[in-house]
Design a protein around this motif. Structure first.
Motif, PDB file in Angstrom:
ATOM      1  N   VAL A   1       0.840  -1.204   0.000  1.00 18.63           N
ATOM      2  CA  VAL A   1       0.000   0.000   0.000  1.00 18.63           C
ATOM      3  C   VAL A   1       0.874   1.252   0.000  1.00 18.63           C
ATOM      4  N   GLU A   2       1.875   1.282   0.864  1.00 21.71           N
ATOM      5  CA  GLU A   2       2.730   2.466   0.976  1.00 21.71           C
ATOM      6  C   GLU A   2       3.502   2.733  -0.312  1.00 21.71           C
ATOM      7  N   LEU A   3       4.078   1.694  -0.893  1.00 22.14           N
ATOM      8  CA  LEU A   3       4.828   1.860  -2.137  1.00 22.14           C
ATOM      9  C   LEU A   3       3.915   2.266  -3.287  1.00 22.14           C
ATOM     10  N   ALA A   4       2.727   1.682  -3.334  1.00 23.33           N
ATOM     11  CA  ALA A   4       1.774   2.034  -4.388  1.00 23.33           C
ATOM     12  C   ALA A   4       1.337   3.492  -4.265  1.00 23.33           C
ATOM     13  N   ALA A   5       1.081   3.943  -3.036  1.00 26.22           N
ATOM     14  CA  ALA A   5       0.675   5.336  -2.826  1.00 26.22           C
ATOM     15  C   ALA A   5       1.770   6.285  -3.276  1.00 26.22           C
ATOM     16  N   GLU A   6       3.005   5.926  -2.980  1.00 22.61           N
ATOM     17  CA  GLU A   6       4.140   6.753  -3.406  1.00 22.61           C
ATOM     18  C   GLU A   6       4.251   6.761  -4.933  1.00 22.61           C
ATOM     19  N   ALA A   7       4.111   5.606  -5.548  1.00 24.31           N
ATOM     20  CA  ALA A   7       4.228   5.512  -7.008  1.00 24.31           C
ATOM     21  C   ALA A   7       3.115   6.284  -7.716  1.00 24.31           C
ATOM     22  N   VAL A   8       1.888   6.159  -7.212  1.00 26.27           N
ATOM     23  CA  VAL A   8       0.735   6.815  -7.824  1.00 26.27           C
ATOM     24  C   VAL A   8       0.694   8.303  -7.487  1.00 26.27           C
ATOM     25  N   GLY A   9       1.127   8.636  -6.248  1.00 21.96           N
ATOM     26  CA  GLY A   9       1.062  10.020  -5.786  1.00 21.96           C
ATOM     27  C   GLY A   9      -0.258  10.333  -5.110  1.00 21.96           C
ATOM     28  N   CYS A  10      -0.721   9.407  -4.282  1.00 20.49           N
ATOM     29  CA  CYS A  10      -1.978   9.613  -3.561  1.00 20.49           C
ATOM     30  C   CYS A  10      -1.814   9.169  -2.111  1.00 20.49           C
ATOM     31  N   GLU A  11      -2.839   9.400  -1.323  1.00 20.30           N
ATOM     32  CA  GLU A  11      -2.805   8.944   0.059  1.00 20.30           C
ATOM     33  C   GLU A  11      -2.966   7.421   0.086  1.00 20.30           C
TER      34      GLU A  11
ATOM     35  N   ALA B   1      -4.740   5.429   1.775  1.00 20.75           N
ATOM     36  CA  ALA B   1      -6.123   4.950   1.885  1.00 20.75           C
ATOM     37  C   ALA B   1      -6.764   4.734   0.510  1.00 20.75           C
ATOM     38  N   ARG B   2      -6.324   5.483  -0.516  1.00 20.69           N
ATOM     39  CA  ARG B   2      -6.920   5.375  -1.857  1.00 20.69           C
ATOM     40  C   ARG B   2      -6.335   4.232  -2.690  1.00 20.69           C
ATOM     41  N   ILE B   3      -5.406   3.497  -2.119  1.00 24.04           N
ATOM     42  CA  ILE B   3      -4.928   2.288  -2.786  1.00 24.04           C
ATOM     43  C   ILE B   3      -5.930   1.179  -2.476  1.00 24.04           C
ATOM     44  N   ALA B   4      -6.482   0.570  -3.492  1.00 23.05           N
ATOM     45  CA  ALA B   4      -7.452  -0.511  -3.304  1.00 23.05           C
ATOM     46  C   ALA B   4      -6.689  -1.826  -3.239  1.00 23.05           C
ATOM     47  N   LYS B   5      -6.474  -2.291  -2.017  1.00 24.36           N
ATOM     48  CA  LYS B   5      -5.735  -3.543  -1.865  1.00 24.36           C
ATOM     49  C   LYS B   5      -6.680  -4.717  -2.052  1.00 24.36           C
ATOM     50  N   THR B   6      -6.181  -5.767  -2.670  1.00 23.75           N
ATOM     51  CA  THR B   6      -6.978  -6.946  -2.959  1.00 23.75           C
ATOM     52  C   THR B   6      -6.441  -8.100  -2.126  1.00 23.75           C
ATOM     53  N   LEU B   7      -7.274  -8.558  -1.186  1.00 22.83           N
ATOM     54  CA  LEU B   7      -6.895  -9.599  -0.235  1.00 22.83           C
ATOM     55  C   LEU B   7      -7.491 -10.935  -0.653  1.00 22.83           C
TER      56      LEU B   7
ATOM     57  N   LEU C   1     -16.384  -6.240  -2.842  1.00 24.40           N
ATOM     58  CA  LEU C   1     -15.867  -4.894  -2.620  1.00 24.40           C
ATOM     59  C   LEU C   1     -16.267  -4.463  -1.218  1.00 24.40           C
ATOM     60  N   ASP C   2     -15.301  -3.982  -0.448  1.00 21.53           N
ATOM     61  CA  ASP C   2     -15.586  -3.565   0.926  1.00 21.53           C
ATOM     62  C   ASP C   2     -16.062  -2.115   0.975  1.00 21.53           C
ATOM     63  N   GLU C   3     -16.971  -1.864   1.904  1.00 22.15           N
ATOM     64  CA  GLU C   3     -17.556  -0.528   2.094  1.00 22.15           C
ATOM     65  C   GLU C   3     -16.503   0.558   2.330  1.00 22.15           C
ATOM     66  N   SER C   4     -15.327   0.181   2.792  1.00 21.60           N
ATOM     67  CA  SER C   4     -14.266   1.160   3.076  1.00 21.60           C
ATOM     68  C   SER C   4     -13.869   1.952   1.833  1.00 21.60           C
ATOM     69  N   LEU C   5     -14.165   1.425   0.654  1.00 24.09           N
ATOM     70  CA  LEU C   5     -13.816   2.096  -0.603  1.00 24.09           C
ATOM     71  C   LEU C   5     -14.798   3.196  -0.998  1.00 24.09           C
ATOM     72  N   ARG C   6     -16.027   3.082  -0.549  1.00 30.41           N
ATOM     73  CA  ARG C   6     -17.100   3.964  -1.033  1.00 30.41           C
ATOM     74  C   ARG C   6     -16.901   5.443  -0.706  1.00 30.41           C
ATOM     75  N   ARG C   7     -16.019   5.763   0.209  1.00 34.80           N
ATOM     76  CA  ARG C   7     -15.822   7.178   0.564  1.00 34.80           C
ATOM     77  C   ARG C   7     -14.992   7.929  -0.467  1.00 34.80           C
ATOM     78  N   PHE C   8     -14.451   7.223  -1.438  1.00 40.48           N
ATOM     79  CA  PHE C   8     -13.603   7.836  -2.460  1.00 40.48           C
ATOM     80  C   PHE C   8     -14.314   7.896  -3.810  1.00 40.48           C
ATOM     81  N   GLU C   9     -13.996   8.928  -4.569  1.00 40.69           N
ATOM     82  CA  GLU C   9     -14.514   9.026  -5.929  1.00 40.69           C
ATOM     83  C   GLU C   9     -13.806   8.002  -6.820  1.00 40.69           C
ATOM     84  N   SER C  10     -12.489   7.847  -6.592  1.00 39.81           N
ATOM     85  CA  SER C  10     -11.725   6.854  -7.341  1.00 39.81           C
ATOM     86  C   SER C  10     -10.626   6.276  -6.458  1.00 39.81           C
ATOM     87  N   VAL C  11     -10.192   5.077  -6.832  1.00 39.27           N
ATOM     88  CA  VAL C  11      -9.138   4.371  -6.100  1.00 39.27           C
ATOM     89  C   VAL C  11      -8.174   3.748  -7.107  1.00 39.27           C
TER      90      VAL C  11
END
Length: 157
Positions: A29-39, A41-47, A111-121
């Motif tokens: 998550v941390e590396l993806a956020a850095e690569a994308v340039g977002c917070e 939380a907006r990385i949609a991890k797939t478990l 899809l978990d409800e935790s994603l719904r607070r974002f316009e995009s992930v």
């Protein structure tokens, strides 16, 4: 290579060019956020889990953690993540690049409800150095999700 599988999947929708590939790793998550340039939380991890004999994927926000009591209430079993070797065989993508796109047959996606607070992930796109930006409507459509569920904690506290 599973990123090629994901590109082929999105090619049918004319979207393969939306996949971002990075020079750096985006496997966490941390590396993806850095690569994308977002917070993060907006990385949609797939478990990856198994319910009985069925492999399932839960796509959740980067700051969410699976809540064991909620998981058990949803699936009527204890949360048991797939082992690293099982992930590639059962899901079709390797750890670090697991995404809900172009997965093996028989895999159920939630899809978990935790994603719904974002316009995009930004979920991964089949490799440990890729991502694709998705709105919630796109994520629903292209993931082939079975349903929205609420099995995570930590994101709304």
């Amino acid at each position: 290579m599973s990123i090629e599988r994901v590109k082929e999947y999105f090619r049918q929708y004319g979207m393969e060019d939306k996949i971002m590939e990075f020079e750096m790793s985006s496997a966490t998550v941390e590396l993806a956020a850095e690569a994308v340039g977002c917070e993060p939380a907006r990385i949609a991890k797939t478990l990856s889990f198994k319910v009985g004999e069925t492999p399932i994927l839960i796509v959740a926000a980067g700051d969410a953690k699976v809540d064991n009591p909620k998981y058990k209430a949803q699936f009527r079993t204890k949360a048991k993540m797939l082992g690293k070797d099982e992930v590639t065989a059962l899901i079709g993508h390797a750890v670090g690049g697991v995404c809900p796109f172009a997965v093996n047959g028989g895999v159920e996606v939630y899809l978990d409800e935790s994603l719904r607070r974002f316009e995009s992930v930004y979920p991964a796109a089949g490799s440990g150095n890729s991502a694709i930006q998705m709105t919630m409507a796109d994520l629903e459509k292209y993931s082939g999700s079975s349903q929205w569920i609420d099995v995570c904690k930590g994101w709304n506290e």
